[in-house]
Scaffold this motif. Structure first.
Motif, PDB file in Angstrom:
ATOM      1  N   LYS A 185       0.800  -1.217   0.000  1.00 22.98           N
ATOM      2  CA  LYS A 185       0.000   0.000   0.000  1.00 22.98           C
ATOM      3  C   LYS A 185       0.838   1.274   0.000  1.00 22.98           C
ATOM      4  O   LYS A 185       0.347   2.340  -0.361  1.00 22.98           O
ATOM      5  N   PHE A 186       2.106   1.169   0.416  1.00 20.12           N
ATOM      6  CA  PHE A 186       2.929   2.380   0.472  1.00 20.12           C
ATOM      7  C   PHE A 186       3.541   2.724  -0.887  1.00 20.12           C
ATOM      8  O   PHE A 186       4.208   3.748  -1.028  1.00 20.12           O
ATOM      9  N   LEU A 187       3.304   1.876  -1.888  1.00 21.90           N
ATOM     10  CA  LEU A 187       3.790   2.124  -3.241  1.00 21.90           C
ATOM     11  C   LEU A 187       2.641   2.474  -4.169  1.00 21.90           C
ATOM     12  O   LEU A 187       1.506   2.036  -3.963  1.00 21.90           O
ATOM     13  N   THR A 188       2.936   3.260  -5.199  1.00 17.39           N
ATOM     14  CA  THR A 188       1.943   3.523  -6.236  1.00 17.39           C
ATOM     15  C   THR A 188       1.860   2.299  -7.152  1.00 17.39           C
ATOM     16  O   THR A 188       2.703   1.388  -7.091  1.00 17.39           O
ATOM     17  N   GLU A 189       0.860   2.285  -8.010  1.00 21.41           N
ATOM     18  CA  GLU A 189       0.710   1.166  -8.944  1.00 21.41           C
ATOM     19  C   GLU A 189       1.940   1.035  -9.838  1.00 21.41           C
ATOM     20  O   GLU A 189       2.430  -0.072 -10.097  1.00 21.41           O
ATOM     21  N   ALA A 190       2.472   2.171 -10.291  1.00 26.17           N
ATOM     22  CA  ALA A 190       3.661   2.132 -11.143  1.00 26.17           C
ATOM     23  C   ALA A 190       4.866   1.602 -10.375  1.00 26.17           C
ATOM     24  O   ALA A 190       5.680   0.837 -10.917  1.00 26.17           O
ATOM     25  N   GLU A 191       4.991   1.994  -9.109  1.00 28.14           N
ATOM     26  CA  GLU A 191       6.116   1.525  -8.291  1.00 28.14           C
ATOM     27  C   GLU A 191       6.010   0.035  -8.004  1.00 28.14           C
ATOM     28  O   GLU A 191       7.004  -0.683  -8.056  1.00 28.14           O
ATOM     29  N   ARG A 192       4.796  -0.431  -7.705  1.00 27.98           N
ATOM     30  CA  ARG A 192       4.612  -1.871  -7.488  1.00 27.98           C
ATOM     31  C   ARG A 192       4.985  -2.656  -8.737  1.00 27.98           C
ATOM     32  O   ARG A 192       5.654  -3.684  -8.666  1.00 27.98           O
ATOM     33  N   THR A 193       4.569  -2.154  -9.871  1.00 27.23           N
ATOM     34  CA  THR A 193       4.886  -2.821 -11.136  1.00 27.23           C
ATOM     35  C   THR A 193       6.382  -2.828 -11.386  1.00 27.23           C
ATOM     36  O   THR A 193       6.948  -3.844 -11.811  1.00 27.23           O
ATOM     37  N   ALA A 194       7.041  -1.706 -11.108  1.00 21.01           N
ATOM     38  CA  ALA A 194       8.491  -1.623 -11.321  1.00 21.01           C
ATOM     39  C   ALA A 194       9.238  -2.605 -10.425  1.00 21.01           C
ATOM     40  O   ALA A 194      10.214  -3.236 -10.858  1.00 21.01           O
ATOM     41  N   VAL A 195       8.793  -2.744  -9.175  1.00 23.87           N
ATOM     42  CA  VAL A 195       9.449  -3.684  -8.258  1.00 23.87           C
ATOM     43  C   VAL A 195       9.347  -5.104  -8.790  1.00 23.87           C
ATOM     44  O   VAL A 195      10.334  -5.845  -8.835  1.00 23.87           O
ATOM     45  N   VAL A 196       8.156  -5.501  -9.219  1.00 21.37           N
ATOM     46  CA  VAL A 196       7.963  -6.870  -9.715  1.00 21.37           C
ATOM     47  C   VAL A 196       8.758  -7.098 -10.995  1.00 21.37           C
ATOM     48  O   VAL A 196       9.407  -8.135 -11.170  1.00 21.37           O
ATOM     49  N   ARG A 197       8.740  -6.142 -11.898  1.00 21.74           N
ATOM     50  CA  ARG A 197       9.464  -6.304 -13.171  1.00 21.74           C
ATOM     51  C   ARG A 197      10.967  -6.435 -12.951  1.00 21.74           C
ATOM     52  O   ARG A 197      11.638  -7.227 -13.615  1.00 21.74           O
ATOM     53  N   ARG A 198      11.518  -5.637 -12.026  1.00 24.61           N
ATOM     54  CA  ARG A 198      12.973  -5.711 -11.806  1.00 24.61           C
ATOM     55  C   ARG A 198      13.349  -7.039 -11.168  1.00 24.61           C
ATOM     56  O   ARG A 198      14.434  -7.576 -11.421  1.00 24.61           O
ATOM     57  N   LEU A 199      12.471  -7.608 -10.360  1.00 27.04           N
ATOM     58  CA  LEU A 199      12.741  -8.935  -9.793  1.00 27.04           C
ATOM     59  C   LEU A 199      12.677 -10.003 -10.885  1.00 27.04           C
ATOM     60  O   LEU A 199      13.507 -10.906 -10.926  1.00 27.04           O
ATOM     61  N   GLN A 200      11.693  -9.904 -11.762  1.00 27.60           N
ATOM     62  CA  GLN A 200      11.577 -10.885 -12.839  1.00 27.60           C
ATOM     63  C   GLN A 200      12.763 -10.807 -13.798  1.00 27.60           C
ATOM     64  O   GLN A 200      13.200 -11.823 -14.326  1.00 27.60           O
ATOM     65  N   SER A 201      13.294  -9.602 -13.978  1.00 27.12           N
ATOM     66  CA  SER A 201      14.478  -9.463 -14.837  1.00 27.12           C
ATOM     67  C   SER A 201      15.723 -10.085 -14.196  1.00 27.12           C
ATOM     68  O   SER A 201      16.714 -10.332 -14.867  1.00 27.12           O
ATOM     69  N   ASP A 202      15.634 -10.334 -12.885  1.00 28.58           N
ATOM     70  CA  ASP A 202      16.739 -10.942 -12.133  1.00 28.58           C
ATOM     71  C   ASP A 202      16.490 -12.435 -11.912  1.00 28.58           C
ATOM     72  O   ASP A 202      16.983 -13.027 -10.961  1.00 28.58           O
ATOM     73  N   ASP A 203      15.689 -13.028 -12.805  1.00 28.02           N
ATOM     74  CA  ASP A 203      15.382 -14.470 -12.756  1.00 28.02           C
ATOM     75  C   ASP A 203      14.546 -14.869 -11.541  1.00 28.02           C
ATOM     76  O   ASP A 203      14.553 -16.032 -11.141  1.00 28.02           O
ATOM     77  N   GLN A 204      13.838 -13.904 -10.937  1.00 28.29           N
ATOM     78  CA  GLN A 204      12.870 -14.253  -9.893  1.00 28.29           C
ATOM     79  C   GLN A 204      11.493 -14.296 -10.561  1.00 28.29           C
ATOM     80  O   GLN A 204      10.698 -13.370 -10.464  1.00 28.29           O
ATOM     81  N   PHE A 205      11.245 -15.423 -11.240  1.00 28.43           N
ATOM     82  CA  PHE A 205      10.085 -15.532 -12.118  1.00 28.43           C
ATOM     83  C   PHE A 205       8.771 -15.530 -11.336  1.00 28.43           C
ATOM     84  O   PHE A 205       7.727 -15.200 -11.877  1.00 28.43           O
ATOM     85  N   SER A 206       8.821 -15.906 -10.060  1.00 27.89           N
ATOM     86  CA  SER A 206       7.594 -16.026  -9.259  1.00 27.89           C
ATOM     87  C   SER A 206       7.234 -14.727  -8.548  1.00 27.89           C
ATOM     88  O   SER A 206       6.341 -14.714  -7.708  1.00 27.89           O
ATOM     89  N   ALA A 207       7.920 -13.630  -8.877  1.00 24.79           N
ATOM     90  CA  ALA A 207       7.726 -12.376  -8.142  1.00 24.79           C
ATOM     91  C   ALA A 207       6.300 -11.852  -8.240  1.00 24.79           C
ATOM     92  O   ALA A 207       5.821 -11.169  -7.335  1.00 24.79           O
TER      93      ALA A 207
END
Length: 504
Positions: free
Chosen positions: A234-256
């Motif tokens: 809740k402390f992140l905006t929708e864009a920030e939440r999306t950015a966090v998940v995408r950067r994890l997936q780019s680091d081979d954390q596919f289940s993020a």
């Protein structure tokens, strides 16, 4: 098959692999400054979680400080009974770690972690009200039950927020709360001891009561302070939440982006050799950690210092441990070779315990204590980061981390019984057994490093390549699996995917 090969244009006789879907493709994250985003995560997550662990470690080890203020004679206990009261904590602590991590993933961290903390604070407070040996043992068991979920839970939780190259320093800062609690615990115990006789209660009882009440307050506040997972924070905006998940997936954390609970993920963790070798590495530092923290005041006390000076002399030792732990976390993230850091610092710690075994000088032994910290404190978070970095899949990682930490903690029961009163002041048996465990950690770290290196080499040679799309020539790689898309292979195989590279 590396990532580049897996997503390159296929040959003419193959079906075109579908490219991995972008998480929340409709959300624009181009305005997100990644550095500022990571700082925002750090400020929201690390300080409060570190405070919780400080309180946790303070609560579980304060019995070592309380012992200096007549806990044993006041409860009419023998030395063996005191050791049993230390030991029983580790059994309940180890038993409930794996189930707790599964519950953490199924429930909201803000609810599960806060509830655990509130309950263990109550147990800690009641520990100051006991009048006999049986009451103390019962409270120690309950304390272990409710504390079990915090350390493995928070390490797993943090691994769900940060890239693999960022996790080590965060784990180190979080764990450094243990070193701060060691220093703070000595100062606090010395201060609380002045309450001897207040309300008709001895100093050791007030140590438990004051520290327990602080934990209860922190647990209640945690319901509003602890954040949940990245995709719902809740402390992140929708864009920030999306950015966090995408950067994890780019680091081979596919289940993020989320993962449903399936028993096969838990079985994968149980059957993975990395889990079992990681358990041995961790125990090589964790048993020494508990032995060190529980008995350091007594060791210094037996070198000729009275109770309060003994507690105060632990402060610079823990300050040094905090500094070296954070330094190793930073450098291991920067250079990536976590195994080399484990091996090097375990050797330094082993040298410190060799000096402790052979020394008959208080000053030399006190110096050796600083060397010993190098083989204990930085190795704990570095090992957790190393294991976490090499496991993909949310549930698999949660179970693997819990198993590794649980096995280390059950050996904390050993640490409670190795520093016997009859061996004082030099404790040769205790130091010798700790040195043996450091040896276990060293050998298993070398084993883990070389096995990971060998597996990466097999993947570089293409021996683990899967079949992607509709390919007729299947003789070579059928055993590695057939998948419609690269994303299907990533999701199904996790860290066993041929494009995944292990951190050495």
């Amino acid at each position: 098959m590396d990532k580049k090969d897996s997503e390159s244009p296929p040959a003419s006789d193959t079906a075109t692999p579908v490219q991995p879907a972008v998480y929340n493709a409709e959300v624009d994250t181009s305005e997100i400054d990644e550095r500022k985003l990571v700082r925002k995560l750090d400020l929201a997550l690390i300080p409060w979680l570190s405070l919780l662990y400080l309180l946790s470690f303070l609560d579980r080890t304060s019995i070592g400080n309380a012992k200096l203020y007549h806990l044993v004679p006041d409860l009419n206990m023998t030395d063996d009974q005191y050791l049993i009261s230390l030991t029983v904590f580790f059994f309940s602590y180890a038993i409930f770690e794996v189930p707790s991590n599964v519950f953490l993933k199924r429930l909201r961290p803000s609810i599960w972690l806060s509830l655990l903390m509130l309950l263990w604070g109550v147990m800690m407070t009641v520990q100051g009200l006991v009048h006999n040996y049986g009451g103390l043992v019962g409270m120690r068991w309950m304390l272990g039950t409710f504390e079990a979920g915090l350390f493995p839970g928070v390490n797993y939780y943090l691994s769900c927020w940060y890239k693999r190259s960022e996790f080590g320093i965060r784990a180190a800062i979080f764990f450094s709360a243990a070193t701060v609690s060691g220093a703070f615990g000595g100062l606090l115990a010395a201060a609380i001891s002045k309450m001897e006789g207040v309300g008709g209660k001895p100093a050791w009882a007030w140590i438990f009561i004051i520290e327990g009440l602080a934990t209860v307050l922190a647990g209640a506040a945690s319901f509003w302070i602890i954040q949940d997972f990245p995709d719902t924070a809740k402390f992140l905006t929708e864009a920030e939440r999306t950015a966090v998940v995408r950067r994890l997936q780019s680091d081979d954390q596919f289940s993020a982006a989320g993962e449903d609970l399936k028993w096969k993920y838990i079985w994968k963790s149980l059957l993975d050799w990395k889990t079992w070798v990681g358990m041995v590495i961790y125990v090589g530092a964790d048993m020494p950690l508990y032995a060190f923290s529980l008995f350091l005041p007594s060791i210094i006390n037996q070198l000729g210092f009275k109770a309060t000076p003994a507690n105060l002399l632990t402060v610079p030792v823990y300050f040094f441990a905090c500094c070296i732990t954070c330094l190793v976390g930073f450098l291991a993230d920067r250079f990536g070779h976590r195994g080399f850091f484990n091996i090097g610092f375990l050797c330094i710690g082993g040298a410190g315990y060799i000096i402790l075994i052979s020394s008959r000088s208080a000053a030399l032994s006190y110096f050796a204590v600083y060397m010993a910290t190098c083989g204990i404190y930085p190795v704990i978070p570095n090992t957790i980061a190393w294991v976490s970095n090499n496991v993909e899949g949310s549930y698999k990682r949660s179970v693997s981390l819990a198993m590794v930490i649980s096995f280390g903690n059950i050996n904390g029961a050993v640490s409670s019984n190795v520093y016997r009163a009859k061996d004082q002041p030099w404790y040769p048996l205790g130091h010798g057994l700790v040195l043996m465990y450091i040896g276990f950690g060293l050998i298993s770290s070398l084993t883990y490093h070389f096995l990971l290196r060998a597996e990466n080499a097999r993947r570089d040679r293409g021996e683990r390549d899967e079949i992607i799309g509709k390919v007729d020539d299947t003789e070579l790689n059928e055993k590695n699996g057939r998948f419609e898309t690269v994303e299907d292979a990533k999701r199904e195989k996790g860290d066993e995917w041929s494009g995944y590279r292990y951190i050495l």
